[in-house]
Scaffold this motif. Structure first.
Motif, PDB file in Angstrom:
ATOM      1  N   LEU A 185      38.130  26.485  14.318  1.00  0.00           N
ATOM      2  CA  LEU A 185      37.881  27.884  14.681  1.00  0.00           C
ATOM      3  C   LEU A 185      38.406  28.830  13.606  1.00  0.00           C
ATOM      4  N   ASP A 186      37.762  28.784  12.457  1.00  0.00           N
ATOM      5  CA  ASP A 186      38.197  29.615  11.333  1.00  0.00           C
ATOM      6  C   ASP A 186      37.357  30.877  11.168  1.00  0.00           C
ATOM      7  N   GLY A 187      36.432  31.110  12.116  1.00  0.00           N
ATOM      8  CA  GLY A 187      35.598  32.301  12.053  1.00  0.00           C
ATOM      9  C   GLY A 187      34.393  32.178  11.144  1.00  0.00           C
ATOM     10  N   SER A 188      34.132  30.978  10.619  1.00  0.00           N
ATOM     11  CA  SER A 188      33.013  30.802   9.686  1.00  0.00           C
ATOM     12  C   SER A 188      31.669  30.654  10.384  1.00  0.00           C
ATOM     13  N   ALA A 189      31.671  30.484  11.698  1.00  0.00           N
ATOM     14  CA  ALA A 189      30.420  30.372  12.459  1.00  0.00           C
ATOM     15  C   ALA A 189      30.460  31.344  13.624  1.00  0.00           C
ATOM     16  N   ALA A 190      29.289  31.855  13.994  1.00  0.00           N
ATOM     17  CA  ALA A 190      29.215  32.866  15.050  1.00  0.00           C
ATOM     18  C   ALA A 190      29.725  32.335  16.391  1.00  0.00           C
ATOM     19  N   TRP A 191      29.572  31.028  16.615  1.00  0.00           N
ATOM     20  CA  TRP A 191      29.957  30.487  17.918  1.00  0.00           C
ATOM     21  C   TRP A 191      31.472  30.494  18.111  1.00  0.00           C
ATOM     22  N   HIS A 192      32.241  30.551  17.050  1.00  0.00           N
ATOM     23  CA  HIS A 192      33.699  30.503  17.178  1.00  0.00           C
ATOM     24  C   HIS A 192      34.220  31.661  18.022  1.00  0.00           C
ATOM     25  N   GLU A 193      33.810  32.876  17.680  1.00  0.00           N
ATOM     26  CA  GLU A 193      34.262  34.037  18.452  1.00  0.00           C
ATOM     27  C   GLU A 193      33.726  33.986  19.874  1.00  0.00           C
ATOM     28  N   ARG A 194      32.469  33.560  20.032  1.00  0.00           N
ATOM     29  CA  ARG A 194      31.893  33.488  21.385  1.00  0.00           C
ATOM     30  C   ARG A 194      32.631  32.463  22.236  1.00  0.00           C
ATOM     31  N   PHE A 195      33.053  31.365  21.626  1.00  0.00           N
ATOM     32  CA  PHE A 195      33.784  30.349  22.383  1.00  0.00           C
ATOM     33  C   PHE A 195      35.144  30.886  22.820  1.00  0.00           C
ATOM     34  N   LEU A 196      35.841  31.575  21.947  1.00  0.00           N
ATOM     35  CA  LEU A 196      37.126  32.159  22.318  1.00  0.00           C
ATOM     36  C   LEU A 196      36.952  33.170  23.449  1.00  0.00           C
ATOM     37  N   ASN A 197      35.905  33.979  23.362  1.00  0.00           N
ATOM     38  CA  ASN A 197      35.653  34.957  24.421  1.00  0.00           C
ATOM     39  C   ASN A 197      35.273  34.283  25.735  1.00  0.00           C
ATOM     40  N   TYR A 198      34.616  33.124  25.648  1.00  0.00           N
ATOM     41  CA  TYR A 198      34.266  32.362  26.857  1.00  0.00           C
ATOM     42  C   TYR A 198      35.526  31.770  27.490  1.00  0.00           C
ATOM     43  N   THR A 199      36.337  31.101  26.688  1.00  0.00           N
ATOM     44  CA  THR A 199      37.493  30.390  27.254  1.00  0.00           C
ATOM     45  C   THR A 199      38.566  31.337  27.773  1.00  0.00           C
ATOM     46  N   VAL A 200      38.709  32.524  27.154  1.00  0.00           N
ATOM     47  CA  VAL A 200      39.763  33.423  27.600  1.00  0.00           C
ATOM     48  C   VAL A 200      39.462  33.976  28.987  1.00  0.00           C
ATOM     49  N   ARG A 201      38.247  33.789  29.465  1.00  0.00           N
ATOM     50  CA  ARG A 201      37.878  34.190  30.825  1.00  0.00           C
ATOM     51  C   ARG A 201      38.049  33.040  31.830  1.00  0.00           C
ATOM     52  N   GLN A 202      38.456  31.864  31.347  1.00  0.00           N
ATOM     53  CA  GLN A 202      38.682  30.714  32.217  1.00  0.00           C
ATOM     54  C   GLN A 202      40.184  30.567  32.452  1.00  0.00           C
ATOM     55  N   ARG A 203      40.615  30.784  33.678  1.00  0.00           N
ATOM     56  CA  ARG A 203      42.053  30.778  33.981  1.00  0.00           C
ATOM     57  C   ARG A 203      42.734  29.489  33.543  1.00  0.00           C
ATOM     58  N   VAL A 204      42.065  28.359  33.739  1.00  0.00           N
ATOM     59  CA  VAL A 204      42.702  27.084  33.420  1.00  0.00           C
ATOM     60  C   VAL A 204      42.906  26.908  31.923  1.00  0.00           C
ATOM     61  N   ALA A 205      42.168  27.657  31.114  1.00  0.00           N
ATOM     62  CA  ALA A 205      42.254  27.496  29.664  1.00  0.00           C
ATOM     63  C   ALA A 205      43.362  28.328  29.031  1.00  0.00           C
ATOM     64  N   LEU A 206      43.938  29.265  29.771  1.00  0.00           N
ATOM     65  CA  LEU A 206      44.873  30.221  29.180  1.00  0.00           C
ATOM     66  C   LEU A 206      46.113  29.572  28.556  1.00  0.00           C
ATOM     67  N   PRO A 207      46.756  28.591  29.206  1.00  0.00           N
ATOM     68  CA  PRO A 207      47.916  27.963  28.551  1.00  0.00           C
ATOM     69  C   PRO A 207      47.553  27.297  27.225  1.00  0.00           C
ATOM     70  N   SER A 208      46.396  26.646  27.167  1.00  0.00           N
ATOM     71  CA  SER A 208      45.969  26.013  25.917  1.00  0.00           C
ATOM     72  C   SER A 208      45.681  27.066  24.851  1.00  0.00           C
ATOM     73  N   LEU A 209      45.064  28.170  25.245  1.00  0.00           N
ATOM     74  CA  LEU A 209      44.789  29.243  24.295  1.00  0.00           C
ATOM     75  C   LEU A 209      46.082  29.866  23.780  1.00  0.00           C
ATOM     76  N   ALA A 210      47.096  29.921  24.642  1.00  0.00           N
ATOM     77  CA  ALA A 210      48.387  30.452  24.209  1.00  0.00           C
ATOM     78  C   ALA A 210      48.998  29.556  23.135  1.00  0.00           C
ATOM     79  N   ALA A 211      48.795  28.233  23.263  1.00  0.00           N
ATOM     80  CA  ALA A 211      49.290  27.309  22.242  1.00  0.00           C
ATOM     81  C   ALA A 211      48.455  27.378  20.972  1.00  0.00           C
TER      82      ALA A 211
END
Length: 395
Positions: free
Chosen positions: A180-206
């Protein structure tokens, strides 16, 4: 002269007709390749793409009819081999040939070799992904998904849940950080998708400290989501990273009115007849409460100071006789009773807190205001709020 050249003219005309027929057949075959591959093969047997499409179509139909995938592939290997003979790089034909192999090692080798020469075909990459997922090879799985989504971003809704499940595995965090280095458009979309999933928040924090491609909106959602789950410690770490602030209020220094990263910065209410907003120069907080309106008008989190402290507030609330309708409250996030609830009475009020409840690491600082029906609107400003260490000197 025309008669003398007649044989040559006939020969040229005949050749032209034959060539036209051949080209016409090839054109019909090309048009039919995707929708009617059987017709395309019949019309032009040398059409490798048509044979590839026919082999893969028949394979897909057989699997849909619940035929074992390996058996379905074997039934169409001959057609796939003919496709390869005409078009050695036909990816779907390679998929059929690979899936027809009993030896899983050989099957994987064929797919990997094909992937090196064609990273765009969705069916080929999907089969490779299936193999990697079955082997729990997260490194290759994530890299394969990266290849798929770079070429086919429209399949993000199908593959994001798969990536989200992979992100849930602690060992994949460094892999995602690398991808997830920002070199592809899907990277930002994936981060925006996962940050809306409660179960993913601890992993995103890491993950967050390891990436530089996160947006302000992502950080805001992650901070708010973690705080909403009661994980103030992780949320504070992300806040410090995103904002560059330490997160603890500077003792004796005004808190200021920054509001980019609530709840560690201010969250203001902005409704018709009930609003709080910083002044143009940002030095004060302006309040307006229409009669009949009231409640929490501004709030934020504070990291609890060590030892006794006081909250000092300087304000200019009008009309003066309605100052008591504005108040300040302090409550620990651990669910204990309010630490402090005080109305505003003097232009400078200082409210002492001798001790906090046990396990009170973070506090909600709330400003409440109300204008009763039949009375004047409440308006004015709060000039500053400070956290003062030690004993209070009184109001």
């Amino acid at each position: 002269m025309a008669i003398k050249n007649l044989p040559r003219l006939i020969a040229v005309s005949t050749a032209a007709v034959v060539l036209a027929v051949a080209l016409g057949a090839q054109a019909v075959s090309s048009v039919s390749t995707r929708k009617q591959p059987a017709l395309a093969v019949t019309t032009f047997p040398a059409n490798g793409l048509a044979r590839e499409a026919l082999a893969f179509q028949n394979f897909s139909v057989a699997v849909a009819e619940q035929t074992d995938p390996t058996a379905a592939a074997r039934q169409n290997v001959a057609e796939a081999l003919l496709a390869i003979k005409s078009d050695p790089l036909a990816p779907k034909a390679i998929v059929v040939i690979a899936l027809g192999e009993e030896d899983e090692g050989l099957q994987a080798d064929i797919l990997e070799a094909a992937s090196k020469i064609n990273r765009r075909d969705l069916n080929l990459q999907s089969q490779i992904l299936r193999k990697h997922l079955a082997a729990q090879d997260y490194d290759r799985s994530i890299n394969t998904l990266d290849q798929i989504l770079r070429v086919h971003p429209e399949y993000s809704p199908e593959f994001f849940p798969v990536l989200g499940e992979a992100l849930d595995q602690p060992e994949t965090i460094p892999l995602f950080a690398e991808i997830l280095d920002g070199s592809a458009a899907w990277h930002e979309r994936f981060l925006n998708y996962t940050v809306r999933q409660r179960v993913a928040l601890p992993s995103l924090a890491a993950l967050r400290p390891l990436i530089t491609s996160a947006t302000v909106d992502f950080d805001k959602r992650l901070i708010a989501g973690l705080t909403g789950q009661g994980d103030s410690e992780r949320a504070a770490a992300i806040y410090r990273l995103a904002s560059g602030n330490e997160g603890r209020a500077d003792l004796n220094e005004p808190l200021g009115w920054a509001s980019e990263y609530p709840p560690f910065e201010w969250q203001f209410i902005d409704e018709a007849g009930f609003r709080a907003q910083p002044s143009r120069d940002g030095d004060e907080l302006e309040l307006f409460v229409r009669p009949g309106k009231g409640g929490l008008i501004a709030g934020r989190l504070l990291q609890a100071p060590d030892g006794p402290f006081a909250i000092r507030i300087e304000h200019d609330i009008k009309p003066i006789h309605q100052r008591e309708d504005a108040s300040l409250a302090l409550t620990c996030t651990n669910g204990s009773a309010p630490v402090l609830t005080q109305t505003l009475e003097q232009p400078t009020d200082t409210f002492q807190v001798q001790a906090l409840p046990q396990d009170c690491d973070y506090m909600v600082l709330a400003i409440n205001a109300r204008a009763w029906t039949g009375r004047s609107a409440l308006r004015g400003s709060i000039k500053q709020i400070s956290v003062v260490p030690g004993a209070s000197t009184g109001n």
